[in-house]
Design a protein around this motif. Structure first.
Motif, short mmCIF file in Angstrom:
data_model
loop_
_atom_site.label_atom_id
_atom_site.label_comp_id
_atom_site.label_asym_id
_atom_site.label_seq_id
_atom_site.Cartn_x
_atom_site.Cartn_y
_atom_site.Cartn_z
N THR A 33 0.86 -1.08 -0.16
CA THR A 33 -0.06 -0.03 -0.06
C THR A 33 0.86 1.26 -0.08
O THR A 33 1.92 1.46 0.69
CB THR A 33 -0.91 0.00 1.02
OG1 THR A 33 -1.88 -1.15 1.06
CG2 THR A 33 -1.75 1.32 1.40
N TRP A 34 0.55 2.15 -1.04
CA TRP A 34 1.21 3.46 -1.16
C TRP A 34 0.05 4.73 -0.92
O TRP A 34 -0.78 4.40 -1.40
CB TRP A 34 2.00 3.47 -2.46
CG TRP A 34 2.66 2.46 -2.35
CD1 TRP A 34 2.68 1.00 -3.16
CD2 TRP A 34 4.42 2.63 -2.69
NE1 TRP A 34 4.04 0.46 -3.27
CE2 TRP A 34 4.87 1.19 -2.81
CE3 TRP A 34 5.41 3.46 -2.35
CZ2 TRP A 34 6.25 0.99 -3.05
CZ3 TRP A 34 6.57 3.36 -2.34
CH2 TRP A 34 7.16 2.01 -2.82
N LYS A 35 0.67 5.66 -0.37
CA LYS A 35 -0.26 6.63 -0.08
C LYS A 35 0.41 8.27 -0.34
O LYS A 35 1.66 8.28 -0.04
CB LYS A 35 -0.70 6.55 1.45
CG LYS A 35 -1.79 7.75 1.92
CD LYS A 35 -2.02 7.51 3.42
CE LYS A 35 -3.09 6.29 3.48
NZ LYS A 35 -3.69 5.88 4.75
N THR A 36 -0.42 8.95 -0.92
CA THR A 36 0.17 10.36 -0.99
C THR A 36 -0.60 11.53 -0.14
O THR A 36 -1.61 10.83 0.55
CB THR A 36 -0.48 10.74 -2.41
OG1 THR A 36 -1.75 11.05 -2.42
CG2 THR A 36 0.10 9.95 -3.54
N ASN A 37 -0.18 12.67 0.03
CA ASN A 37 -0.59 13.49 0.83
C ASN A 37 -1.33 14.52 0.19
O ASN A 37 -0.74 15.02 -1.04
CB ASN A 37 0.18 13.99 2.15
CG ASN A 37 0.93 13.04 2.80
OD1 ASN A 37 -0.11 12.26 3.40
ND2 ASN A 37 2.07 12.97 3.09
#
Length: 317
Positions: A28-32
């Motif tokens: 899982t990869w997340k941006t802000n």
């Protein structure tokens, strides 16, 4: 020849994912959200080639993804949207920067350390659950609901003898459970979980279940393995009928080999999970686990998150 080659690539991608980079991309990869008010996005790349994509609190969507090693490119495709090709500009295993002509994403990989309460709740949820009828007058169709949650994150629900397979996950705060399948996503709030009983709630109603088994009752995995031993070719993937020179050999000693154009392309080990529900393939590119839908004399039906794969036995070995 071009179509046959395309089908071969589909089959190879579906069952045998490769490349070290692709393995490291899984997760899982997340941006802000930035100062330009761009929405925060979450990408969950799964090792079987499916992708769960979500923007902020919107409903997640399931797509497919591929990694092209030579081009350093991620292709994301969906039946309901235009195929997108993202160029990878920087990748460290924990940081990923990719962009296409319209969007750019700088993402951090999410490393989860689960709490003791999470582990305890997750363990309590694993098993086979039957819906408890609320009233004696309740229609049989409403009470004929069975839900099985396996420890590898796969679920099966059977409603009126119709089975559905997908993945399940417990929220970090242990207050809800998410069921994902090709039919869509459904979130349930957990109102109660104790003494072999769980109460789930969605926007329509509250459902009470009782645990009837720690694991789903299935035939011995060794009996199932004996039925699966043999040489198999692809018959269909989803709705596509395949005519390719690609054979999967599952030997009685637990070894596996795949032949592509009469040459060995993969080798490793195979087995059926202890509950009898999954075919597990271990090879040089990783481990793949597939729910077993049905076994006939010369036909094997397995499931990935996108579609059913039918294999035809051509030899008992």
């Amino acid at each position: 020849m071009k179509n046959i080659h395309s089908y071969l690539l589909i089959a190879a991608t579906t069952l045998f994912l490769s490349s070290c980079v692709k393995t490291r991309l899984a997760g899982t990869w997340k941006t802000n959200a930035d100062k330009n008010n761009t929405a925060a996005a979450t990408f969950t790349f799964r090792s079987n080639g499916t992708l769960k994509y979500q923007i902020d609190e919107e409903a997640p969507q399931l797509d497919a993804w591929e990694y092209a090693k030579r081009k350093r490119q991620i292709t994301i495709s969906s039946p309901d949207a235009e195929t997108k090709k993202f160029q990878i500009h920087n990748f460290t295993g924990l940081y990923l920067l990719m962009s296409d002509d319209e969007d750019s994403y700088a993402m951090i990989k999410q490393i989860d350390v689960k709490s003791f309460n999470y582990q305890r709740a997750n363990k309590k949820l694993r098993g086979q659950w039957n819906l408890i009828p609320l009233k004696e007058t309740e229609e049989p169709s409403e009470s004929d609901f069975q839900l099985t949650l396996w420890d590898n994150g796969v679920f099966q629900q059977i409603i009126n003898e119709t089975a559905e397979l997908g993945t399940w996950s417990l929220s970090d705060d242990t207050k809800s459970i998410l069921l994902d399948s090709e039919e869509g996503s459904q979130s349930y709030g957990i109102q109660f979980l104790k003494n072999g009983n769980v109460e789930l709630e969605d926007e329509y109603a509250t459902y009470s279940f009782e645990k009837v088994a720690k694991t789903k009752k299935t035939p011995s995995n060794k009996k199932i393995e004996r039925r699966i031993v043999g040489a198999w070719t692809f018959e269909t993937i989803g709705e596509e009928t395949l005519e390719i020179d690609y054979t999967l050999y599952l030997h009685s000693d637990g070894s596996l080999q795949t032949f592509e154009d009469q040459e060995v392309s993969k080798s490793g080990r195979w087995y059926v999970s202890e509950d009898g529900g999954f075919l597990v393939l271990e090879h040089q590119d990783g481990v793949d686990s597939y729910p077993i839908e049905k076994i006939k004399a010369r036909q094997l039906r397995i499931k990935d998150e996108m579609q059913t794969i039918i294999l035809k036995k051509i030899s008992k070995l």
